[in-house]
Write a protein that holds these residues in place. Structure first.
Motif, PDB file in Angstrom:
ATOM      1  N   PHE A  49      41.257  89.085  17.502  1.00  0.00           N
ATOM      2  CA  PHE A  49      40.149  89.187  16.559  1.00  0.00           C
ATOM      3  C   PHE A  49      40.455  88.266  15.375  1.00  0.00           C
ATOM      4  CE2 PHE A  49      37.757  92.176  13.434  1.00  0.00           C
ATOM      5  CZ  PHE A  49      36.630  91.377  13.514  1.00  0.00           C
ATOM      6  N   CYS A  50      39.648  87.202  15.201  1.00  0.00           N
ATOM      7  CA  CYS A  50      39.895  86.194  14.168  1.00  0.00           C
ATOM      8  C   CYS A  50      38.777  86.217  13.131  1.00  0.00           C
ATOM      9  CB  CYS A  50      39.988  84.806  14.784  1.00  0.00           C
ATOM     10  SG  CYS A  50      41.291  84.641  16.035  1.00  0.00           S
ATOM     11  N   ILE A  51      39.163  86.252  11.853  1.00  0.00           N
ATOM     12  CA  ILE A  51      38.190  86.286  10.757  1.00  0.00           C
ATOM     13  C   ILE A  51      38.482  85.154   9.771  1.00  0.00           C
ATOM     14  CG2 ILE A  51      37.153  87.673   8.928  1.00  0.00           C
ATOM     15  CD1 ILE A  51      38.361  90.142  10.245  1.00  0.00           C
ATOM     16  N   PHE A  52      37.470  84.320   9.545  1.00  0.00           N
ATOM     17  CA  PHE A  52      37.551  83.275   8.517  1.00  0.00           C
ATOM     18  C   PHE A  52      36.555  83.621   7.413  1.00  0.00           C
ATOM     19  CE2 PHE A  52      36.091  79.374   6.518  1.00  0.00           C
ATOM     20  CZ  PHE A  52      37.277  78.687   6.269  1.00  0.00           C
ATOM     21  N   GLN A  53      37.001  83.505   6.158  1.00  0.00           N
ATOM     22  CA  GLN A  53      36.128  83.872   5.043  1.00  0.00           C
ATOM     23  C   GLN A  53      36.312  82.898   3.878  1.00  0.00           C
ATOM     24  OE1 GLN A  53      36.601  87.925   3.789  1.00  0.00           O
ATOM     25  NE2 GLN A  53      34.817  87.902   2.468  1.00  0.00           N
ATOM     26  N   PHE A  62      42.126  83.130   6.446  1.00  0.00           N
ATOM     27  CA  PHE A  62      41.986  83.287   7.892  1.00  0.00           C
ATOM     28  C   PHE A  62      42.913  84.420   8.312  1.00  0.00           C
ATOM     29  CE2 PHE A  62      43.612  82.431  12.181  1.00  0.00           C
ATOM     30  CZ  PHE A  62      42.421  82.447  12.895  1.00  0.00           C
ATOM     31  N   GLU A  63      42.353  85.422   8.975  1.00  0.00           N
ATOM     32  CA  GLU A  63      43.145  86.552   9.443  1.00  0.00           C
ATOM     33  C   GLU A  63      43.010  86.693  10.947  1.00  0.00           C
ATOM     34  OE1 GLU A  63      43.739  90.117   6.726  1.00  0.00           O
ATOM     35  OE2 GLU A  63      41.750  89.452   6.125  1.00  0.00           O
ATOM     36  N   SER A  64      44.131  86.944  11.585  1.00  0.00           N
ATOM     37  CA  SER A  64      44.171  87.114  13.033  1.00  0.00           C
ATOM     38  C   SER A  64      44.802  88.461  13.356  1.00  0.00           C
ATOM     39  CB  SER A  64      44.973  85.984  13.678  1.00  0.00           C
ATOM     40  OG  SER A  64      45.114  86.187  15.062  1.00  0.00           O
ATOM     41  N   THR A 159      37.328  87.733  19.839  1.00  0.00           N
ATOM     42  CA  THR A 159      36.262  87.850  18.842  1.00  0.00           C
ATOM     43  C   THR A 159      36.485  86.859  17.705  1.00  0.00           C
ATOM     44  OG1 THR A 159      36.023  90.216  19.321  1.00  0.00           O
ATOM     45  CG2 THR A 159      35.065  89.415  17.264  1.00  0.00           C
ATOM     46  N   PHE A 160      35.414  86.156  17.324  1.00  0.00           N
ATOM     47  CA  PHE A 160      35.414  85.270  16.156  1.00  0.00           C
ATOM     48  C   PHE A 160      34.418  85.815  15.134  1.00  0.00           C
ATOM     49  CE2 PHE A 160      36.506  81.743  19.286  1.00  0.00           C
ATOM     50  CZ  PHE A 160      37.817  81.646  18.870  1.00  0.00           C
ATOM     51  N   ARG A 161      34.801  85.750  13.872  1.00  0.00           N
ATOM     52  CA  ARG A 161      33.865  86.102  12.803  1.00  0.00           C
ATOM     53  C   ARG A 161      34.091  85.153  11.628  1.00  0.00           C
ATOM     54  NH1 ARG A 161      32.982  92.260  12.095  1.00  0.00           N
ATOM     55  NH2 ARG A 161      32.072  91.777  14.120  1.00  0.00           N
ATOM     56  N   VAL A 162      33.018  84.521  11.182  1.00  0.00           N
ATOM     57  CA  VAL A 162      33.094  83.531  10.097  1.00  0.00           C
ATOM     58  C   VAL A 162      32.119  83.945   9.003  1.00  0.00           C
ATOM     59  CG1 VAL A 162      32.767  81.121   9.459  1.00  0.00           C
ATOM     60  CG2 VAL A 162      33.720  81.702  11.708  1.00  0.00           C
ATOM     61  N   MET A 204      26.888  84.907   7.996  1.00  0.00           N
ATOM     62  CA  MET A 204      28.058  84.902   8.861  1.00  0.00           C
ATOM     63  C   MET A 204      27.695  84.502  10.294  1.00  0.00           C
ATOM     64  SD  MET A 204      28.620  88.994   9.524  1.00  0.00           S
ATOM     65  CE  MET A 204      29.749  88.717  10.869  1.00  0.00           C
ATOM     66  N   TYR A 205      28.729  84.062  11.023  1.00  0.00           N
ATOM     67  CA  TYR A 205      28.656  83.868  12.459  1.00  0.00           C
ATOM     68  C   TYR A 205      29.538  84.939  13.108  1.00  0.00           C
ATOM     69  CZ  TYR A 205      26.977  79.145  11.364  1.00  0.00           C
ATOM     70  OH  TYR A 205      26.268  78.061  10.880  1.00  0.00           O
ATOM     71  N   SER A 206      29.082  85.472  14.226  1.00  0.00           N
ATOM     72  CA  SER A 206      29.873  86.475  14.939  1.00  0.00           C
ATOM     73  C   SER A 206      29.758  86.229  16.433  1.00  0.00           C
ATOM     74  CB  SER A 206      29.385  87.881  14.581  1.00  0.00           C
ATOM     75  OG  SER A 206      30.192  88.863  15.216  1.00  0.00           O
ATOM     76  N   TYR A 207      30.910  86.213  17.101  1.00  0.00           N
ATOM     77  CA  TYR A 207      30.915  85.967  18.541  1.00  0.00           C
ATOM     78  C   TYR A 207      31.993  86.840  19.186  1.00  0.00           C
ATOM     79  CZ  TYR A 207      31.386  83.733  23.068  1.00  0.00           C
ATOM     80  OH  TYR A 207      31.443  83.499  24.424  1.00  0.00           O
ATOM     81  N   CYS A 208      31.643  87.499  20.283  1.00  0.00           N
ATOM     82  CA  CYS A 208      32.586  88.346  21.011  1.00  0.00           C
ATOM     83  C   CYS A 208      32.453  88.059  22.505  1.00  0.00           C
ATOM     84  CB  CYS A 208      32.315  89.824  20.723  1.00  0.00           C
ATOM     85  SG  CYS A 208      33.482  90.948  21.524  1.00  0.00           S
TER      86      CYS A 208
END
Length: 224
Positions: A49-53, A62-64, A159-162, A204-208
């Motif tokens: 699960f990767c989060i960019f903010q 960036f958190e993984s 999962t990606f979340r930006v 935001m963008y979200s993809y799983c």
């Protein structure tokens, strides 16, 4: 006769203890051999699960979060590979593990490295969540607008979340999920897999994706 002499008794106890130690070592060695034969990997990847903010388009985090399962008798650490495309190297930290031996390479095609050390060794089949956080500064706007995930083995969920709170209210351009093979005979670069719409309400963008194909590097790319 041994009990009647303290020296003999001490020698007997030492020999007995050494025998138990050798027996225990042999048992552990046998168990470890069976474990090594069952899995060539130190651990099994379960989810990522990767989060960019970013609030201003310059500073970002960036958190993984990665769930893994140990496939060794005792697992004390794992390697971590990363690459920040900006000029200034990011600051790495973790709330759950210890980050050591960070190595940055000038070669943009070579992954930077670090060691993730567990506070307590993982036992065989024990699972945990790996947490990595990077604090990034892109004052000269050299960093590329994407986040990526390298899958060298199967994984259950990616999962990606930006989150881009600095985007204008009328911004509505999609991002693109792209991939390229890890070890291709001919490197054709990234290929577009699908587009990901921008959530205007949450900016935001979200993809799983469940069970993404391994042996690839996936990345989510958006407009700066």
């Amino acid at each position: 006769m041994l009990l009647s002499n303290e020296t003999y008794m001490l020698v007997a106890l030492i020999v007995l203890c050494l025998g138990f130690i050798i027996l225990l070592f042999g048992i552990l060695r046998g168990i470890n051999k069976i474990i090594l034969d069952n899995s060539s990997e130190d651990y099994r990847r379960i989810s990522s699960f990767c989060i960019f903010q970013s609030h201003d388009g310059v500073k970002s985090t960036f958190e993984s979060f990665r769930m893994i399962q140990s496939k060794r008798l005792f697992l004390t650490h794992i390697p971590y590979h990363f690459k920040w495309t900006g000029t200034k190297q990011p600051k790495l930290s973790s709330t759950s593990q210890i980050i050591e031996n960070i190595v940055n390479y000038d070669d943009e095609k070579k992954w930077d490295e670090a060691k993730i050390k567990f506070k307590h060794p993982l036992k065989y089949n024990e699972s945990t969540v790996i947490h990595i956080k990077t604090e990034n500064d892109d004052l000269d706007h050299k960093a590329q607008p994407w986040i990526s995930c390298k899958l060298d083995s199967p994984i259950d969920v990616m999962t990606f979340r930006v989150l881009l709170s600095y985007k204008d209210a009328d911004f509505n351009k999609p991002a693109y999920l792209e991939y390229k093979e890890l070890n291709p005979q001919i490197d054709r670069g990234y290929r577009i897999l699908e587009s990901v719409p921008f959530d205007k309400g949450n900016k935001m963008y979200s993809y799983c994706c469940a069970n993404p194909e391994p042996g690839r590097i996936y990345r989510l790319r958006w407009e700066r």
